[in-house]
Design an enzyme around this catalytic site. Sequence first.
Site, short mmCIF file in Angstrom:
data_model
loop_
_atom_site.label_atom_id
_atom_site.label_comp_id
_atom_site.label_asym_id
_atom_site.label_seq_id
_atom_site.Cartn_x
_atom_site.Cartn_y
_atom_site.Cartn_z
N LYS A 161 0.63 -1.25 0.01
CA LYS A 161 0.04 0.15 0.09
C LYS A 161 0.78 1.22 0.05
O LYS A 161 0.38 2.21 -0.79
CB LYS A 161 -1.06 -0.11 1.01
CG LYS A 161 -2.13 -1.03 1.16
CD LYS A 161 -2.84 -1.11 2.23
CE LYS A 161 -3.93 -2.28 1.92
NZ LYS A 161 -4.76 -3.17 3.24
N GLN A 204 -4.98 -1.85 9.13
CA GLN A 204 -4.97 -2.99 8.53
C GLN A 204 -5.50 -3.95 9.50
O GLN A 204 -5.29 -4.26 10.68
CB GLN A 204 -3.54 -3.22 8.48
CG GLN A 204 -3.33 -4.67 7.67
CD GLN A 204 -3.72 -4.57 6.16
OE1 GLN A 204 -3.92 -3.63 5.47
NE2 GLN A 204 -4.14 -5.87 5.87
N ASP A 213 -11.64 2.16 3.15
CA ASP A 213 -11.87 1.02 2.98
C ASP A 213 -13.47 0.58 3.00
O ASP A 213 -13.71 -0.57 2.48
CB ASP A 213 -11.54 0.26 4.25
CG ASP A 213 -10.23 -0.76 4.44
OD1 ASP A 213 -9.94 -0.81 3.20
OD2 ASP A 213 -9.65 -0.70 5.41
N1 GUN Z 1 -7.23 -7.11 5.85
C1 GUN Z 1 -7.34 -8.02 4.60
N2 GUN Z 1 -8.02 -7.16 3.79
C2 GUN Z 1 -8.14 -5.95 4.09
C3 GUN Z 1 -8.69 -4.63 3.63
O1 GUN Z 1 -9.13 -4.69 2.51
N3 GUN Z 1 -8.63 -3.45 4.45
C4 GUN Z 1 -8.12 -3.70 5.59
N4 GUN Z 1 -7.99 -2.52 6.61
N5 GUN Z 1 -7.60 -4.91 6.07
C5 GUN Z 1 -7.35 -5.90 5.69
#
Ligand code: GUN
Length: 283
Positions: A51, A95, A118
Site C-alpha cells: 500500500k 489493517q 476501506d
Molecule cells: N485485511 C485484509 N484485507 C483488508 C482490507 O481490504 N482492508 C483492511 N483494512 N484490512 C484488510
Amino acid sequence: MQIIDGKAVSKAVKEQVKAECDALKAKGVTPGLAVIIVGEDPASQVYVRNKERACEECGFYSVKYALPEKTTQQELNALVDKLNKDDKINGILCQLPLPKHLDDKEVINRIDPIKDVDAFHPVNVGAIMIGDYNFLPCTPAGVMELIHSTGVEISGKKAVVMGRSNIVGKPMAMLLLHENATVEITHSRTENLKEITSAADILVAAIGKAKFVKADMVKQGAVVIDVGMDRDENGKLCGDVDFEDVKDKCSYITPVPGGVGPMTISMLMKNTLTAAKIQNNIK
Ligand code: GUN
C-alpha cells in the site's frame, strides 16, 4: 480461455489515479493516506508495504503508523481521533486483523466516514446498499473492474458469489446487483452447492479454501473470479479455484497471484483520491 491480467488492469487504474493526482497537486491538494498496523502479522506487513509503494507510485502523501502488539484500545482510538482531525490525511486505513485484545468494530466506527477509504464504516456500508456512495470496498470494486475489462455483459446474467463476508461476499453481491446481474450468494451451509455454482455465468469465489472450486462446479464458458489467497499442500500461494482443473472450462479466469490481489490496492488509491477531492470540494 483467457487469463485476466490483474497486474495490467491494476497498472492502468494507478496510472489514471496518478494523472488525476497530478491535476489535484496543481490545485494545491496532495491526497494523503494514513495506514495503521498493529503487531507483527507477516501477511499484514506485506499488504501494508504494498500500500505504501502504491501511494508512492501515485504521488500521494502517506504515513504509516506501526504500533506495537501491546497497544491499548485507548491508544488506538486516540490515534484515529488525531487522524480524523488532520487536514493532510484524507484516508485512514487500519489493517485487519487486529490483535485479539483490540476491537476492530470500535476502530472502524471511530474513523470519520468521509476518510473511511476501506468503506467498512456502517454509514458507507449503508450507502452502498442503497447505491448512493462515495467509496466502494476495495476488493469487490476491483473484481468489478476485472469483469469490465473482459467486455462481458453483466446485465441479466446469473452471478454467483461464494462467501458472505462483510468485506467481500456481501458487498460483492450488491455491486453485481447494481449492474443488473441476477445474484445468488452461497456459503458453508448451502445445499446443492454444485448445482448453483454450475449455473453461474459469472462465478466469484471468496471462501478462503484452497483449490475448492473444481471443473464440475463451473459452467462451460463462465467468467471465474478468484478472490482466494490460500496456501496449497506444499505451502504455495493459491486461490479458492483449482486453476488447472477449471481453466479450460471458462471463458475468462483470474490467476492467483496476479488477479484480484493487485486490484484491491489500486482501488484503495482510487478511494483515497476521491476522499481528497470530496474533502477539498473538487469535482
Ligand atoms: N485485511 C485484509 N484485507 C483488508 C482490507 O481490504 N482492508 C483492511 N483494512 N484490512 C484488510
